[in-house]
Design an enzyme around this catalytic site. Structure first.
Site, PDB file in Angstrom:
ATOM      1  N   HIS B  29       0.822  -1.203   0.000  1.00  0.00           N
ATOM      2  CA  HIS B  29       0.000   0.000   0.000  1.00  0.00           C
ATOM      3  C   HIS B  29       0.862   1.261   0.000  1.00  0.00           C
ATOM      4  O   HIS B  29       1.237   1.760   1.060  1.00  0.00           O
ATOM      5  CB  HIS B  29      -0.912   0.002   1.219  1.00  0.00           C
ATOM      6  CG  HIS B  29      -1.833  -1.172   1.289  1.00  0.00           C
ATOM      7  ND1 HIS B  29      -1.410  -2.434   1.647  1.00  0.00           N
ATOM      8  CD2 HIS B  29      -3.176  -1.295   1.039  1.00  0.00           C
ATOM      9  CE1 HIS B  29      -2.441  -3.275   1.609  1.00  0.00           C
ATOM     10  NE2 HIS B  29      -3.512  -2.619   1.246  1.00  0.00           N
ATOM     11  N   ASP B 156      -9.787   6.645   7.093  1.00  0.00           N
ATOM     12  CA  ASP B 156     -11.251   6.627   7.011  1.00  0.00           C
ATOM     13  C   ASP B 156     -11.818   5.268   7.394  1.00  0.00           C
ATOM     14  O   ASP B 156     -12.892   5.181   7.989  1.00  0.00           O
ATOM     15  CB  ASP B 156     -11.691   6.978   5.586  1.00  0.00           C
ATOM     16  CG  ASP B 156     -11.485   8.450   5.291  1.00  0.00           C
ATOM     17  OD1 ASP B 156     -12.153   9.272   5.932  1.00  0.00           O
ATOM     18  OD2 ASP B 156     -10.643   8.773   4.436  1.00  0.00           O
ATOM     19  N   GLY B 157     -11.094   4.209   7.041  1.00  0.00           N
ATOM     20  CA  GLY B 157     -11.564   2.876   7.397  1.00  0.00           C
ATOM     21  C   GLY B 157     -11.669   2.717   8.898  1.00  0.00           C
ATOM     22  O   GLY B 157     -12.666   2.192   9.417  1.00  0.00           O
ATOM     23  N   ILE B 188     -10.517   8.969   0.315  1.00  0.00           N
ATOM     24  CA  ILE B 188     -10.471   7.792  -0.574  1.00  0.00           C
ATOM     25  C   ILE B 188     -10.525   6.499   0.236  1.00  0.00           C
ATOM     26  O   ILE B 188      -9.877   6.380   1.279  1.00  0.00           O
ATOM     27  CB  ILE B 188      -9.157   7.810  -1.401  1.00  0.00           C
ATOM     28  CG1 ILE B 188      -9.179   8.977  -2.393  1.00  0.00           C
ATOM     29  CG2 ILE B 188      -8.933   6.490  -2.157  1.00  0.00           C
ATOM     30  CD1 ILE B 188     -10.239   8.888  -3.479  1.00  0.00           C
ATOM     31  N   HIS B 260      -4.029   3.206  -3.587  1.00  0.00           N
ATOM     32  CA  HIS B 260      -4.206   2.736  -2.205  1.00  0.00           C
ATOM     33  C   HIS B 260      -3.453   1.443  -1.923  1.00  0.00           C
ATOM     34  O   HIS B 260      -2.651   1.381  -1.001  1.00  0.00           O
ATOM     35  CB  HIS B 260      -5.705   2.537  -1.900  1.00  0.00           C
ATOM     36  CG  HIS B 260      -5.945   1.776  -0.630  1.00  0.00           C
ATOM     37  ND1 HIS B 260      -5.947   2.388   0.593  1.00  0.00           N
ATOM     38  CD2 HIS B 260      -6.150   0.448  -0.385  1.00  0.00           C
ATOM     39  CE1 HIS B 260      -6.147   1.473   1.539  1.00  0.00           C
ATOM     40  NE2 HIS B 260      -6.289   0.295   0.972  1.00  0.00           N
ATOM     41  N   ARG B 353     -18.769 -17.868  38.648  1.00  0.00           N
ATOM     42  CA  ARG B 353     -18.577 -16.408  38.587  1.00  0.00           C
ATOM     43  C   ARG B 353     -18.375 -15.853  39.995  1.00  0.00           C
ATOM     44  O   ARG B 353     -17.587 -14.931  40.208  1.00  0.00           O
ATOM     45  CB  ARG B 353     -19.746 -15.718  37.896  1.00  0.00           C
ATOM     46  CG  ARG B 353     -21.087 -15.915  38.559  1.00  0.00           C
ATOM     47  CD  ARG B 353     -22.193 -15.136  37.844  1.00  0.00           C
ATOM     48  NE  ARG B 353     -23.485 -15.476  38.402  1.00  0.00           N
ATOM     49  CZ  ARG B 353     -24.497 -14.635  38.554  1.00  0.00           C
ATOM     50  NH1 ARG B 353     -24.370 -13.376  38.174  1.00  0.00           N
ATOM     51  NH2 ARG B 353     -25.640 -15.016  39.063  1.00  0.00           N
ATOM     52  N   SER B 380     -23.322  -8.851  37.411  1.00  0.00           N
ATOM     53  CA  SER B 380     -23.474 -10.201  36.852  1.00  0.00           C
ATOM     54  C   SER B 380     -22.136 -10.906  36.718  1.00  0.00           C
ATOM     55  O   SER B 380     -22.007 -12.083  37.001  1.00  0.00           O
ATOM     56  CB  SER B 380     -24.140 -10.127  35.474  1.00  0.00           C
ATOM     57  OG  SER B 380     -25.437  -9.597  35.569  1.00  0.00           O
ATOM     58  N   GLU B 407     -18.250  -3.998  24.412  1.00  0.00           N
ATOM     59  CA  GLU B 407     -17.444  -5.197  24.599  1.00  0.00           C
ATOM     60  C   GLU B 407     -16.194  -5.183  23.714  1.00  0.00           C
ATOM     61  O   GLU B 407     -15.121  -5.628  24.120  1.00  0.00           O
ATOM     62  CB  GLU B 407     -18.263  -6.453  24.288  1.00  0.00           C
ATOM     63  CG  GLU B 407     -19.504  -6.644  25.162  1.00  0.00           C
ATOM     64  CD  GLU B 407     -20.709  -5.849  24.682  1.00  0.00           C
ATOM     65  OE1 GLU B 407     -20.644  -5.257  23.577  1.00  0.00           O
ATOM     66  OE2 GLU B 407     -21.718  -5.815  25.398  1.00  0.00           O
ATOM     67  N   PHE B 433     -21.149 -12.684  24.318  1.00  0.00           N
ATOM     68  CA  PHE B 433     -20.696 -11.444  23.690  1.00  0.00           C
ATOM     69  C   PHE B 433     -19.202 -11.448  23.383  1.00  0.00           C
ATOM     70  O   PHE B 433     -18.677 -10.437  22.917  1.00  0.00           O
ATOM     71  CB  PHE B 433     -21.108 -10.245  24.531  1.00  0.00           C
ATOM     72  CG  PHE B 433     -22.602 -10.116  24.667  1.00  0.00           C
ATOM     73  CD1 PHE B 433     -23.424 -10.330  23.571  1.00  0.00           C
ATOM     74  CD2 PHE B 433     -23.197  -9.817  25.869  1.00  0.00           C
ATOM     75  CE1 PHE B 433     -24.811 -10.253  23.679  1.00  0.00           C
ATOM     76  CE2 PHE B 433     -24.582  -9.722  26.000  1.00  0.00           C
ATOM     77  CZ  PHE B 433     -25.390  -9.944  24.897  1.00  0.00           C
ATOM     78  N   HIS B 457     -21.862 -16.517  32.586  1.00  0.00           N
ATOM     79  CA  HIS B 457     -23.097 -16.947  31.923  1.00  0.00           C
ATOM     80  C   HIS B 457     -22.727 -17.756  30.676  1.00  0.00           C
ATOM     81  O   HIS B 457     -23.091 -17.433  29.558  1.00  0.00           O
ATOM     82  CB  HIS B 457     -23.967 -15.736  31.573  1.00  0.00           C
ATOM     83  CG  HIS B 457     -24.437 -14.966  32.784  1.00  0.00           C
ATOM     84  ND1 HIS B 457     -23.568 -14.401  33.684  1.00  0.00           N
ATOM     85  CD2 HIS B 457     -25.673 -14.668  33.239  1.00  0.00           C
ATOM     86  CE1 HIS B 457     -24.254 -13.800  34.650  1.00  0.00           C
ATOM     87  NE2 HIS B 457     -25.523 -13.946  34.415  1.00  0.00           N
ATOM     88  N   HIS B 469     -28.687 -15.072  24.249  1.00  0.00           N
ATOM     89  CA  HIS B 469     -27.726 -14.853  25.324  1.00  0.00           C
ATOM     90  C   HIS B 469     -27.009 -16.138  25.751  1.00  0.00           C
ATOM     91  O   HIS B 469     -26.125 -16.087  26.601  1.00  0.00           O
ATOM     92  CB  HIS B 469     -28.439 -14.238  26.535  1.00  0.00           C
ATOM     93  CG  HIS B 469     -28.739 -12.775  26.365  1.00  0.00           C
ATOM     94  ND1 HIS B 469     -29.443 -12.284  25.291  1.00  0.00           N
ATOM     95  CD2 HIS B 469     -28.402 -11.686  27.116  1.00  0.00           C
ATOM     96  CE1 HIS B 469     -29.537 -10.962  25.400  1.00  0.00           C
ATOM     97  NE2 HIS B 469     -28.918 -10.577  26.486  1.00  0.00           N
ATOM     98  N   ARG B 516     -23.280 -19.004  35.560  1.00  0.00           N
ATOM     99  CA  ARG B 516     -24.215 -18.197  36.339  1.00  0.00           C
ATOM    100  C   ARG B 516     -24.707 -18.987  37.545  1.00  0.00           C
ATOM    101  O   ARG B 516     -24.902 -18.450  38.624  1.00  0.00           O
ATOM    102  CB  ARG B 516     -25.412 -17.805  35.463  1.00  0.00           C
ATOM    103  CG  ARG B 516     -26.431 -16.971  36.227  1.00  0.00           C
ATOM    104  CD  ARG B 516     -27.741 -16.775  35.465  1.00  0.00           C
ATOM    105  NE  ARG B 516     -28.612 -15.871  36.188  1.00  0.00           N
ATOM    106  CZ  ARG B 516     -29.936 -15.884  36.135  1.00  0.00           C
ATOM    107  NH1 ARG B 516     -30.545 -16.754  35.348  1.00  0.00           N
ATOM    108  NH2 ARG B 516     -30.637 -15.038  36.829  1.00  0.00           N
TER     109      ARG B 516
END
Lengths: 657, 657
Positions: B29, B156-157, B188, B260, B353, B380, B407, B433, B457, B469, B516
């Site tokens: 690049h 920009d990315g 660009i 680019h 947990r 949690s 996250e 997540f 969890h 979830h 949990r």
């Protein structure tokens, strides 16, 4: 607050059912339904266009509860409005196994649930796809058949998730004016005040991406109505920042995180009902209130009747119906057959990403409902064809989404497009960036949507860009997602077959895993049967061979070369191409046993990790592939360096025979 | 443009090396290095504090090339500045296997590369962690030892990726004033003009999250210098929007996407050199220019000497050095041993947990360098302890990050914290997540950073929240990532052991997969040896048992119960707890053979999919676990519904014996 008694009664019906259902389940989120009951009341009883008697009416407005944990808001409203499948028994069975009223709204569980939400930001991100689909279909079929609005209720969590920025910046760029997002501005998150973790000026933020913005008191139903109606005439998407009190009415817990995600408890619940003036028993909405809601549910019956009449008169009726039902055009199969015959004759040596583009040239010509796109890698993904004029603010007939560098939003928007119906979305990026889109890909699979991911540069074969860009674990990690077809074709013929499978797969999303590098044609004869549909099949070699070599995609040609070298050593081998483990798993035991066979040696080769191959390899099989991250270098050097070569396959076979 | 000849010469040295390296590699690049050469020249020769003679100097400024594809900008500068390991040979070997100059900057390949970048947005997101670490350590050790700036170059990315919003909103909230992001505002992207896909007013967007903003001509070196210096005295993080021309100097391709990501080609390269006044041969920077760069590389030598003198005088020297070297406090082991002895005596039945929080209460007391946090699920995840006062704009001594519902940024910030050194980051969210954070988790593993993910969890055991979830494929999908320890403890004792392993694992990130629901204590005796360190071990049962049952986490107690039921049927069973497949894979063949054994029946049970267990199960083994997505309901109903029960394990064993 100037709400009338009637307005309060309607809203309190939502609050009452929500409090009671959460209390009975001893689990759930009462805070949002109580806080947003006024908003929902206005939206559902005065503004939105829909008909519980025909919940799938194509020209209905869509409501998306992006803050999915507030599911009781939606369930309560659906029951009150008279959706048949949302009975009071369902409300009573909130969060119980087998009920329609899951902890978070699950698409397909009940009518009126337009999309599965819960993972924050996803509903908002879907909504952009809904609005794109509406705009494109309106341009195609005219406002007589397509003219509806998409309404989103989003919380602070939705707006903090990164995907929200991808969604709103794309929506703003595209000037999706038939999209309204109502922000439940309640200042509270699970850990306490929003100000613990965020200081964003949301109004300024949305304005920076070209949105219309309105600020209101979310408990003033007249103000809510005015704002909703105003948003409908905007030339841009609209954010309505609605100031609310979470757990509105709860005497001690309202306005705090304590009411977000736990039952109120007996005392607080009684206190809330007293404060709100709710005197009726749990789950028993008085007839007068229920009747008012049910009457509101019938508001759009006439509109639907008029729409149906217009459809019946339209010369586009058959096409519109076909599109909304998701049936492929009748002439596609013939065109693909002709194309595959040509491939068998030409045997082109091309990258499978190029073969994908060649297949798309047939598909886009014959399937007007494809909506292509790429997350700013069009020239690499080769997702474009002569038909793919960009969809833009000033060209709603475009068939190509310039998603920008927004892989996650691309996936979520495609979910929205597919859920809306009438279009088949496909979109491209590099395979490694499925990681960026993974939460939305999972939802494609969970919602059983026909979304087609065109994931190119699918291994170390991409070369110099190095380990950050080289998928290694991704094929296994994607195969791990239930109900996701991972299709990794070995040559142009299999690529055509896999595209057919992706299009035919109405209840599963597909990942097309495609090479950057050129691949030789391996299928020497035209087959009317789609061989890839079996998931795995013997490409070459006798049933009684000494060895069986499984391979997918770009490594099938390595297996074929290894077979030749083995033959020179007097060892016979059978090569099994495995374009899709998921489809293979669906075959009969007899077919599976035949394909796996009983050869003395068993080897699998794929330029990724072993995990998803272990089942096929069993105790004695050997794997040729990756055992860690990739490296930056020219492709030939990399395949040698990582030992993914015919020689390595030969050695793995020899070690067993 | 008012640059002097000297200024242009310095910048053109970057351009020349970058063009030549990309051309020689025939890949890469050139656009960004050519466009940002003026910015980099000012930053490296006039503003930043660092010393190539001691590249790991803890109080150096950090530079993060978030737009990692422009790697030649960084490599060129490192060479010009005199970093010993960045030789001209490395520049010549750009993108070749084994070189330090990979396609994208890879942490650990060369000094001066502070973080691996390439996946867009990640560097910007890391930078927030760098700035947090600086602010916290400055508060702890004083500005005499810690007082440096973090500089980011983003494209920009980076700014279109959703993670950028999470990053800048968190940085703005925390008022991280020693963070400057320079936006290479070149209009660009790969697919063409930014305006194809985005219409964001970036200045307004950054202001909406509390940033200082400055707009400049990125080719005017005096303006660049003024802006960089000004940003250093801001009370907020600063965005410098630097207008540049991508591929600056290229006669035909400058300002277009054509420059680019591809070599210029012979003709365009010659034209660019002519236009820029570069008359020297490829890879041969004239002595006068190189000398000027090398002199600039020595600018901060005195500062470093003074800093070293302050450190040598400091009564905190030992502690500071220990912290920066990443060595754990000497008294941790004893405290953990005492805690584990207490566990063996008490045998508490707690969720893992909760057991994690109990372990953290010991750890946070004895390990001052832990920096905890949660993505808005503190109550949690149970990631808090008495020590975890929040780190905020008005409290830099805090030890807990309120990451908000972000996250992905949490993971990326933790990468930045770990890379900075001096702190050990841990952060929590729900296991499902991990999908949102996956690109950053992958980078933790690729960069070999001690980042600890507290993922609670971890199965359908979370109950009513339902399939959105409930992790199903996540354990396998995370085990698929190379160099990531997935630790799934079965009870409080294993949880303590797994925390020890995560802390000791200096070169691998860890995922703690935690329940949990409550889990019974299974380890009845104190063991001085950390049994979980073996990855898998026989928990109970004789070596010659009829059956072996593998299980992890919350399902180990199911296996133990199944063993009892089997005994009643006269079938003996051995239960193997598998807290970490990765650690088990590192054991000797003899140990592995011993643990796996030769029982007639082999079963694995985990409330997730089978994929990662197939290797252990081999041909005949049976799996008890999930075969699709979960459902919403109470936990007991779900385990029954999905057949993850002692009964099912018993049946799977009986079918084999």
């Amino acid at each position: 607050m100037t709400n009338t008694a009637q307005q309060n009664d309607l809203a309190n019906a939502i609050r009452s059912l929500s409090m009671d259902a959460v209390e009975k389940a001893n689990s759930g989120h009462p805070g949002l339904p109580m806080g947003c009951a006024d908003i929902a009341t206005v939206l559902f009883t005065k503004v939105m266009k829909f008909d519980p008697a025909d919940p799938h009416w194509p020209d209905r407005d869509r409501f998306i509860l992006s803050a999915g944990h507030g599911s009781m808001l939606l369930y309560s409203a659906l029951y009150l409005l008279g959706y048949e499948d949302m009975t009071i028994e369902q409300i009573r069975n909130f969060r119980q196994l087998g009920s329609r009223t899951a902890g978070h709204p699950e698409f397909g569980h009940a009518t009126g649930i337009e999309t599965t939400t819960g993972p924050l930001g996803q509903g908002l991100a879907n909504s952009v796809g809904f609005a794109v689909a509406e705009a494109k279909l309106a341009a195609e079929f005219g406002p007589e058949l397509v003219d509806h609005h998409t309404w989103v209720l989003a919380g602070d969590g939705c707006l903090m998730e990164g995907i929200s920025q991808e969604a709103i910046s794309l929506a703003g760029h595209l000037k999706l004016n038939k999209l309204t997002v109502i922000w439940d501005n309640n200042n509270i998150t699970i850990d306490g005040k929003v100000s613990n973790a965020d200081s964003t000026d949301q109004i300024a933020r949305f304005q920076a991406v070209g949105w219309n913005t309105i600020e209101i008191d979310g408990h003033d139903q007249d103000a809510v109505e005015k704002a909703l109606l105003e948003s409908r005439s905007s030339d841009r998407p609209t954010l309505i920042a609605a100031k609310t009190t979470i757990g509105f009415g709860a005497p001690k817990k309202a306005g705090t995180e304590k009411v977000h995600g736990s039952p109120l408890g007996t005392e607080e619940l009684a206190g809330a009902k007293a404060a709100l003036g709710i005197t009726y028993p749990a789950f028993e909405i008085p007839a007068a209130i229920l009747d008012a809601w049910r009457a509101a549910g019938k508001r759009s019956q006439n509109l639907r009747g008029e729409w149906q009449a217009r459809l019946d008169r339209s010369d586009r009726k058959d096409e519109f119906t076909r599109r909304m039902e998701g049936r492929l055009p009748a002439d596609l199969a013939g065109a693909m057959a002709a194309y595959k015959q040509k491939l068998a004759a030409d045997m082109p040596k091309v990258a499978s990403r190029k073969a994908s583009q060649m297949a798309l040239e047939i598909i886009n010509k014959h399937v007007p409902e494809t909506l292509g796109g790429s997350a700013d890698l069009t020239g690499s993904n080769l997702t474009n064809t002569p038909e793919t004029v960009p969809f833009q603010a000033d060209n709603r007939t475009g068939r190509y989404m310039m998603y920008g560098i927004r892989e996650h939003e691309m996936a979520a928007a495609m979910n929205g497009v597919a859920l809306h119906g009438g279009l088949i979305p496909y979109g491209g990026t590099f395979m490694v960036f499925t990681d960026y889109a993974r939460p939305a890909i999972r939802l494609s699979a969970l919602m059983e949507q026909r979304v087609i991911y065109v994931m190119t540069h699918d291994s170390i074969g991409l070369g110099e860009d190095g380990p950050t860009h080289q998928p290694v674990e991704h094929l296994s990690a994607l195969r791990a997602i239930p109900n996701l077809l991972v299709l990794r074709p070995a040559d142009a013929m299999e690529t055509a077959e896999c595209w057919e499978l992706a299009l035919q797969s109405e209840k599963s999303p597909s990942i097309l895993a495609l090479s950057r590098q050129n691949l030789p044609a391996l299928r020497e004869q035209y087959s009317a049967e789609n061989k890839s549909a079996r998931g795995a099949y013997t490409l070459v070699g006798p049933a009684d061979a000494d060895a069986v070599i499984f391979a997918s995609g770009s490594e099938v040609s390595i297996a074929v070369e290894a077979r030749k070298q083995l033959a020179e050593k007097g060892v016979s081998a059978r090569v099994v191409s495995v374009p899709s483990m998921e489809l293979f798993a669906r075959q009969s035991d007899a077919y599976k046993a035949e394909v796996i066979g009983n050869a003395r040696a068993r080897v699998a080769v794929e330029a990724g990790i072993e995990m998803s191959w272990s089942r096929l390899l069993g105790d004695k099989g050997r794997f040729v592939g990756m055992h860690g991250f990739g490296a930056s270098g020219p492709i030939e050097a990399l395949y040698d360096h990582f030992g993914i070569t015919p020689k390595a396959v030969v050695e793995a076979v020899i070690a067993q025979v």
